[in-house]
Enzyme design. Structure first.
Site, short mmCIF file in Angstrom:
data_model
loop_
_atom_site.label_atom_id
_atom_site.label_comp_id
_atom_site.label_asym_id
_atom_site.label_seq_id
_atom_site.Cartn_x
_atom_site.Cartn_y
_atom_site.Cartn_z
N LEU A 34 18.68 -27.82 25.32
CA LEU A 34 18.48 -26.64 24.95
C LEU A 34 16.67 -26.18 25.38
O LEU A 34 16.03 -27.42 25.53
CB LEU A 34 18.23 -26.68 23.33
CG LEU A 34 19.71 -26.83 22.80
CD1 LEU A 34 19.53 -26.62 21.29
CD2 LEU A 34 20.64 -25.74 23.45
N GLY A 37 14.69 -20.45 26.08
CA GLY A 37 15.73 -19.46 26.25
C GLY A 37 16.61 -19.42 24.99
O GLY A 37 17.08 -18.36 24.36
N HIS A 38 17.36 -20.66 24.68
CA HIS A 38 18.10 -20.73 23.67
C HIS A 38 17.57 -20.52 22.22
O HIS A 38 18.30 -19.86 21.35
CB HIS A 38 18.79 -22.29 23.53
CG HIS A 38 19.38 -22.77 24.85
ND1 HIS A 38 19.07 -23.45 25.61
CD2 HIS A 38 20.71 -22.46 25.17
CE1 HIS A 38 20.13 -23.52 26.84
NE2 HIS A 38 21.03 -23.12 26.22
N GLY A 148 22.56 -15.05 26.44
CA GLY A 148 21.37 -14.59 27.17
C GLY A 148 21.94 -13.78 28.46
O GLY A 148 22.57 -13.84 29.04
N GLU A 149 21.02 -12.78 28.57
CA GLU A 149 21.17 -11.82 29.82
C GLU A 149 21.02 -12.65 31.18
O GLU A 149 21.22 -11.97 32.30
CB GLU A 149 20.09 -10.63 29.50
CG GLU A 149 20.64 -9.76 28.47
CD GLU A 149 19.70 -8.49 28.52
OE1 GLU A 149 18.80 -8.31 29.35
OE2 GLU A 149 20.31 -7.64 27.80
N SER A 187 19.00 -24.58 31.69
CA SER A 187 19.18 -26.16 31.64
C SER A 187 19.09 -26.44 33.01
O SER A 187 18.75 -27.80 33.12
CB SER A 187 20.43 -26.35 30.98
OG SER A 187 20.56 -25.64 29.75
#
Ligand code: PAF
Length: 278
Positions: A34, A37-38, A148-149, A187
């Site tokens: 993680l 962003g997560h 996530g985009e 990641s």
């Protein structure tokens, strides 16, 4: 924060989880390792008043032969600490046998937005993603799920599947979280050495320049050619750089409706994806 490792534990934890006064339950599906962003996916769910279940499962079926399944970063203790810190309510940590039980014989095959780009470069990838996401939806039974985009095509594939199968899950697409350099958080950025990390910021810079040129009226083919050359000059091997319809992923030679500029490019052994709205 509760942790569930079996379907029985998940069922019990889900039952005990109070969504009273909240909008419902949101799933944040992840493969672990993680990063910020997560956590932005988690915050997106929390800001809309959902209780949050995060899943961590490195899904073997979405990796092709020779891809990075074996070396994909795994750090469960650190991931759980980050999730607890971020106020996650429940973590779902299934093992392979739970996700793919003996006799498992069902896959989800998505056409349409899954066919080109990542679907072409990584055959079977979206079959693996759609199948595991459908299973997670069945297990967790969330009201919403956050993606996530950064993986724009993945979001469209999951939207398509959710609509086609009438799954009662609201798909929330969350804007890409970037490092100060512009590099989209992933990641897989952990694979980059210090020199590659510096070069990697060219991906978003090139996308942004091409977007601005297209918006200013330059021909799409010219902007894409200039962008591709700039990426090659920065040391990337480009898999694709293309203007596409934002939902269907069909290639576009001019901007019509909602369009997206998408790219995948390799720096050494690391494959990076990014995209911008036009
Ligand atoms: O984006 C990811 O991390 C994965 O593709 C997902 C959605 C968790 C499915 O394994």
């Amino acid at each position: 924060m509760e942790i569930a490792r079996t379907l029985a534990q998940l069922g019990a934890a889900r039952e005990a989880l109070t969504t009273a006064g909240r909008r419902g339950l949101a799933l944040v599906p992840t493969m672990g390792a993680l990063h910020a962003g997560h956590l932005s996916l988690l915050r997106a769910a929390q800001s809309e008043d959902y209780a949050v279940v995060a899943s961590i499962f490195v899904n073997p079926t979405q990796f092709g032969p020779g891809e990075d399944f074996a070396r994909y970063p795994r750090d469960e203790a650190h991931d759980c600490a980050m999730l607890a810190q971020a106020g996650c309510d429940l973590v779902w940590l299934p093992d392979v046998g739970t996700m793919y039980p003996p006799g498992d014989a069902t896959v989800i095959e998505v056409g349409g937005p899954a066919l080109g780009w990542e679907g072409a470069v990584r055959p079977g990838h979206f079959r693996g993603v759609a199948t595991v996401v459908a299973k997670l939806f069945g297990q967790v039974q969330p009201d919403a799920a956050c993606f996530g985009e950064k993986d724009w095509q993945q979001v469209q594939v999951i939207r398509r599947m959710t609509e086609d199968l009438a799954l009662p899950v609201r798909i929330m697409a969350v804007p890409t979280w970037r490092e100060a350099s512009g590099l989209a958080m992933s990641s897989r950025n952990r694979y980059l050495d210090a020199g590659e990390r510096v070069k990697a910021s060219a991906l978003f810079a090139v996308l942004s320049r091409a977007r601005d040129a297209i918006r200013a009226g330059e021909l799409v083919a010219a902007s894409v050619a200039t962008g591709g050359a700039a990426l090659a000059a920065a040391g990337f091997a480009v898999d694709y750089l293309a203007l596409v319809d934002a939902q269907t992923l069909a290639p576009l030679d001019r901007v019509v409706g909602e369009a997206r500029l998408i790219t995948a490019a390799r720096l050494g052994t690391t494959r990076l994806l990014d995209n911008v709205a036009i």
